[in-house]
Design an enzyme around this catalytic site. Structure first.
Site, PDB file in Angstrom:
ATOM      1  CE  LYS A  36      21.674  81.797 -70.969  1.00 50.73           C
ATOM      2  NZ  LYS A  36      22.349  80.507 -70.909  1.00 50.73           N
ATOM      3  NE  ARG A 131      28.454  77.385 -68.704  1.00 48.23           N
ATOM      4  CZ  ARG A 131      27.345  77.912 -69.244  1.00 48.23           C
ATOM      5  NH1 ARG A 131      27.397  79.093 -69.834  1.00 48.23           N
ATOM      6  NH2 ARG A 131      26.196  77.256 -69.212  1.00 48.23           N
TER       7      ARG A 131
HETATM    8  C1  PLP Z   1      22.160  79.743 -71.873  1.00 48.51           C
HETATM    9  C2  PLP Z   1      22.105  78.278 -71.814  1.00 48.51           C
HETATM   10  C3  PLP Z   1      21.444  77.575 -72.822  1.00 48.51           C
HETATM   11  C4  PLP Z   1      20.835  78.248 -74.033  1.00 48.51           C
HETATM   12  O1  PLP Z   1      21.847  78.631 -74.900  1.00 48.51           O
HETATM   13  P1  PLP Z   1      21.504  79.274 -76.345  1.00 48.51           P
HETATM   14  O2  PLP Z   1      22.803  79.331 -77.029  1.00 48.51           O
HETATM   15  O3  PLP Z   1      20.914  80.612 -76.045  1.00 48.51           O
HETATM   16  O4  PLP Z   1      20.547  78.381 -77.008  1.00 48.51           O
HETATM   17  C5  PLP Z   1      21.385  76.200 -72.706  1.00 48.51           C
HETATM   18  N1  PLP Z   1      21.938  75.553 -71.658  1.00 48.51           N
HETATM   19  C6  PLP Z   1      22.562  76.197 -70.664  1.00 48.51           C
HETATM   20  C7  PLP Z   1      23.141  75.418 -69.548  1.00 48.51           C
HETATM   21  C8  PLP Z   1      22.676  77.583 -70.707  1.00 48.51           C
HETATM   22  O5  PLP Z   1      23.324  78.219 -69.718  1.00 48.51           O
END
Ligand code: PLP
Length: 364
Positions: A36, A131
């Protein structure tokens, strides 16, 4: 070359991804590579897949679609709960999505029926970070309903910590996720393929625990791209923290007082932080600002200190050196700076591999 630009070193990203995939494999955990922060870059997606991640995860269907168009099908998971207004696109381009609302899963089911395909569901469980997530006591109910829906396959459960509230993944919350997986399997007499323990913040727990219980997947973005763990933002041993750097160009270089003069009110971005008087300084201005990145998330090169930033100017103290205009400086980034730079139309994205470096040095 155009500036500002993100220089993306695919070899360093490959090294980071392979290192993490291999050390987690020893614990029985596979990796979903989270794209992302890369705006759906198919080059980075390819490197993730070549490094052994078992799926790509992204929070935006737009990114999933553009990776699909650029590189064709790969296992893709939407890691944010789908918007009702997007379910059709979700079942078309993502094999699986993370969910917490039965209304959404029902709509995914009808959309999947129309598309004549199946769609996998990972139910997210709330374990304290507040969250996304179903409260643990409500999980059984939503599992029961999900199992009844046509064209929907319950793939597993997951949780996400350390994002909104900074809750640390530890033996206690991870054991709770494992027990929930066991109890769903025994109540509903079926096995769950995926128990997804979390994000880059889970690495310390995963690599440091003698037993990881039922957790068999983690979703990694920041640790692969930036080589840092997000709990304390420390570099991870053996990984590159400069796989992606932001290069900017000097547009003014002058000796100036460190203190402003005149009557002081608000700045372009609110009230200025008080400035300590350090006498006259070599003030260097780079042509980047809030429109290009999160200036507070930049890590400057040695001998450069960031003083402040407005929309288009980054003001630095260059430690007595007058740096000629036109000079380029490379900054490392934190996650917030990376996200903003990737999504800024003003920042070029330049993908490099070792081959390009060799070619560049040969032609000089
Ligand atoms: C962004 C996200 C991740 C990845 O997180 P990092 O800290 O970049 O590894 C994993 N799971 C969800 C649900 C996310 O929104």
């Amino acid at each position: 070359m155009t500036a500002p630009r993100l220089e993306i070193n695919l070899d360093k990203i490959r090294h980071n991804a392979t290192t993490l995939v291999e050390s987690l494999k020893l614990k029985g955990i596979s990796v979903t590579g989270v794209t992302k922060a890369t705006l759906g870059s198919f080059e980075i997606a390819d490197v993730f897949l070549e490094s052994g991640v078992h799926a790509l995860g992204d929070s935006r269907i737009e990114n999933i679609e553009s990776m699909y168009r650029a590189r064709g099908p790969a296992p893709m998971t939407l890691i944010r709960s789908p918007m009702l207004s997007q379910v059709q696109r979700v079942v078309k381009y993502a094999d699986m999505s993370f969910n917490t609302e039965l209304d959404v899963i029902r709509e995914l089911s009808s959309a999947a029926r129309k598309e004549n395909r199946g769609h996998g569901i990972v139910l997210m469980v709330e374990l304290g970070d507040l969250r996304e997530g179903v409260m643990p006591r409500d999980l059984g109910l939503i599992v029961r309903e999900t199992l009844r829906l046509p064209n929907i396959v319950l793939k597993g459960i997951g949780t996400n910590l350390a994002c909104r509230s900074g809750v640390i993944p530890d033996a206690r919350n991870m054991d709770e996720l494992s027990s929930l997986a066991d109890s769903i399997e025994s109540t509903f007499d079926r096995s769950l393929d995926i128990v997804s323990g979390g994000n880059s913040a889970n690495l310390q727990w995963a690599l440091g625990s003698s037993s990881v219980g039922r957790i068999n997947d983690v979703r990694l973005g920041e640790s692969i791209l930036l080589g840092r763990e997000p709990l304390h933002r420390q570099p991870i041993d053996g990984l590159f923290t400069d796989a992606i750097v932001l290069t900017a160009e000097v547009i003014e270089s002058k000796v100036k007082p460190s203190q402003p003069w005149g009557n002081i009110a608000q700045t372009a971005f609110g009230v200025a932080a008080p400035v300590t008087d350090r006498g006259r300084i070599a003030q260097t201005i780079m042509a980047i600002g809030q429109q290009d990145t999160d200036p507070s998330g930049l890590i400057p090169p040695n001998g450069i200190e960031i003083l402040s930033a407005s929309s288009d100017h980054l003001i630095t103290d260059s430690d007595g050196r007058l740096i000629p205009v036109g000079t380029e400086l490379a900054f490392q980034l934190n996650y917030s700076a990376l996200l903003r730079s990737m999504t800024s139309p003003f920042v070029a994205k330049v993908v490099k591999t070792e081959r390009d470096n060799l070619a560049a040095s040969c032609s000089q």
